[in-house]
Design an enzyme around this catalytic site. Sequence first.
Site, PDB file in Angstrom:
ATOM      1  N   GLN A 136      38.726  23.053  30.604  1.00  0.00           N
ATOM      2  CA  GLN A 136      39.036  22.101  29.538  1.00  0.00           C
ATOM      3  C   GLN A 136      40.363  21.393  29.818  1.00  0.00           C
ATOM      4  OE1 GLN A 136      40.303  22.933  25.532  1.00  0.00           O
ATOM      5  NE2 GLN A 136      38.473  21.941  24.702  1.00  0.00           N
ATOM      6  N   TYR A 141      44.890  16.583  19.162  1.00  0.00           N
ATOM      7  CA  TYR A 141      45.764  16.443  20.331  1.00  0.00           C
ATOM      8  C   TYR A 141      45.711  14.981  20.804  1.00  0.00           C
ATOM      9  CZ  TYR A 141      46.151  21.421  19.810  1.00  0.00           C
ATOM     10  OH  TYR A 141      46.407  22.662  19.275  1.00  0.00           O
ATOM     11  N   ARG A 199      34.844  17.502  23.796  1.00  0.00           N
ATOM     12  CA  ARG A 199      34.892  18.242  22.528  1.00  0.00           C
ATOM     13  C   ARG A 199      35.551  17.381  21.456  1.00  0.00           C
ATOM     14  NH1 ARG A 199      37.291  23.824  20.308  1.00  0.00           N
ATOM     15  NH2 ARG A 199      35.306  24.651  19.606  1.00  0.00           N
ATOM     16  N   GLY A 229      33.532  31.468  19.636  1.00  0.00           N
ATOM     17  CA  GLY A 229      34.895  31.700  20.094  1.00  0.00           C
ATOM     18  C   GLY A 229      35.336  33.130  19.879  1.00  0.00           C
ATOM     19  N   ARG A 230      35.973  33.358  18.714  1.00  0.00           N
ATOM     20  CA  ARG A 230      36.643  34.640  18.481  1.00  0.00           C
ATOM     21  C   ARG A 230      35.815  35.887  18.785  1.00  0.00           C
ATOM     22  NH1 ARG A 230      39.047  33.145  12.875  1.00  0.00           N
ATOM     23  NH2 ARG A 230      37.909  31.220  13.260  1.00  0.00           N
TER      24      ARG A 230
HETATM   25  C1  PHB Z   1      46.346  26.648  20.012  1.00  0.00           C
HETATM   26  O1  PHB Z   1      46.935  26.982  21.041  1.00  0.00           O
HETATM   27  O2  PHB Z   1      46.682  27.076  18.904  1.00  0.00           O
HETATM   28  C2  PHB Z   1      45.210  25.735  20.107  1.00  0.00           C
HETATM   29  C3  PHB Z   1      44.928  25.151  21.313  1.00  0.00           C
HETATM   30  C4  PHB Z   1      43.865  24.279  21.440  1.00  0.00           C
HETATM   31  C5  PHB Z   1      43.098  24.006  20.347  1.00  0.00           C
HETATM   32  C6  PHB Z   1      43.349  24.583  19.133  1.00  0.00           C
HETATM   33  C7  PHB Z   1      44.411  25.456  19.004  1.00  0.00           C
HETATM   34  O3  PHB Z   1      42.095  23.144  20.458  1.00  0.00           O
END
Ligand code: PHB
Length: 364
Positions: free
Chosen positions: A103, A183, A230, A322-323
């Site tokens: 990514q 971002y 994304r 994810g988590r």
């Molecule tokens: C984070 O480092 O908190 C973080 C990084 C990338 C993301 C979301 C959160 O897309």
Amino acid sequence: MTNRIASPILQPVTLGGLQLKNRIVMAPMTRSRADDNGIQPDYAAEYYAQRAGAGLIVTEATNISAQARGYTRTPGIWNEDQITAWKRVTQAVHQREGKIFLQLWHTGRMSHPDMHDGGLPVAPSAIKPHGQIRVHEGMKDFVTPRALRTDEIPLIVEDYRRGAENAKAAGFDGVEIHSANNYLLEQFIRDSTNVRTDRYGGSLENRLRFPLEVVQAVIDVWGAERVGIRISPVTTTPGETPLDSDTMRTFGTYVAALSNLGLLYVHEIEGVTQQSREEVSDVSFAALRRAFRGAYIANNQYTLDLAEQTLAAGDADLFSIGRPFIANPDLVARLASGAPLAEAPKAYWYGGDSTGYSDWPTMS
Ligand code: PHB
């Protein structure tokens, strides 16, 4: 425990030209184990390889340049040492017959002078995010970023191009462009964070210009069939970033343009990142999905049941998780067997070492 081994989500599938073991994608997750030079530790190879049961792994967000950095201990892809460290990761994942995309990330205003020898973070416009960011010494308040000059923007496009080339040299199967979570790319897209008056701001066409130039540069390197993206149209974190004033028009136009470029997939956070699916606003993810011809990776709290329903309805092709991958390296095997899932304490999410990272056991 119900055996779910026959679930359509867990059967092999083709994504573009790639053969995937199943429709589960390991979502990108910042884990903050890199050193201060953005170099991944040796045990990152083990961490990713342990999770190669996923059909596709998307790495944690990776800085395309020193300027791109926002958070302490996040990895980079702008120099040879970083490439060498990532090679260990891709080789380990490929040994386990996994597929892995890097990514590509630029944090823009979600950064801090501590990450830039005292210099200001850069952004489309000098608008300060609310809240704090994780830098070397802990959490610090965001600052007002410096608005990029028009002539600096093509240089960032070239940084993305180099990042894409370096990802190829490091042995990745493809790349995902991080255009989510407020971002840099999303900062250009939303009219809440882009008030420029040059060709990169103002009209929707102008606000999409930089992200689409980045996408084109990355396609030049990889071919569109190895490039995903994304997006997170309704996420307000970090920075308490306001939504665009017309989310459906803005993101509908963006997704249609990405579709015309022939991108492999769009990976969409359905709802607010790291929050529940219930908080989705009146934005129609199904409508955005229909604007895109390639594959659709759905993300946000998917269970196997919800994924099966969504696949049957034709509303998504792959599902990123994810988590649950943090504490369950063999997550796909656990889903298949109906085994219980382990939970990772938040203290292990960011920073530290191999503890709580590459030392989670598989099912006994
Ligand atoms: C984070 O480092 O908190 C973080 C990084 C990338 C993301 C979301 C959160 O897309």
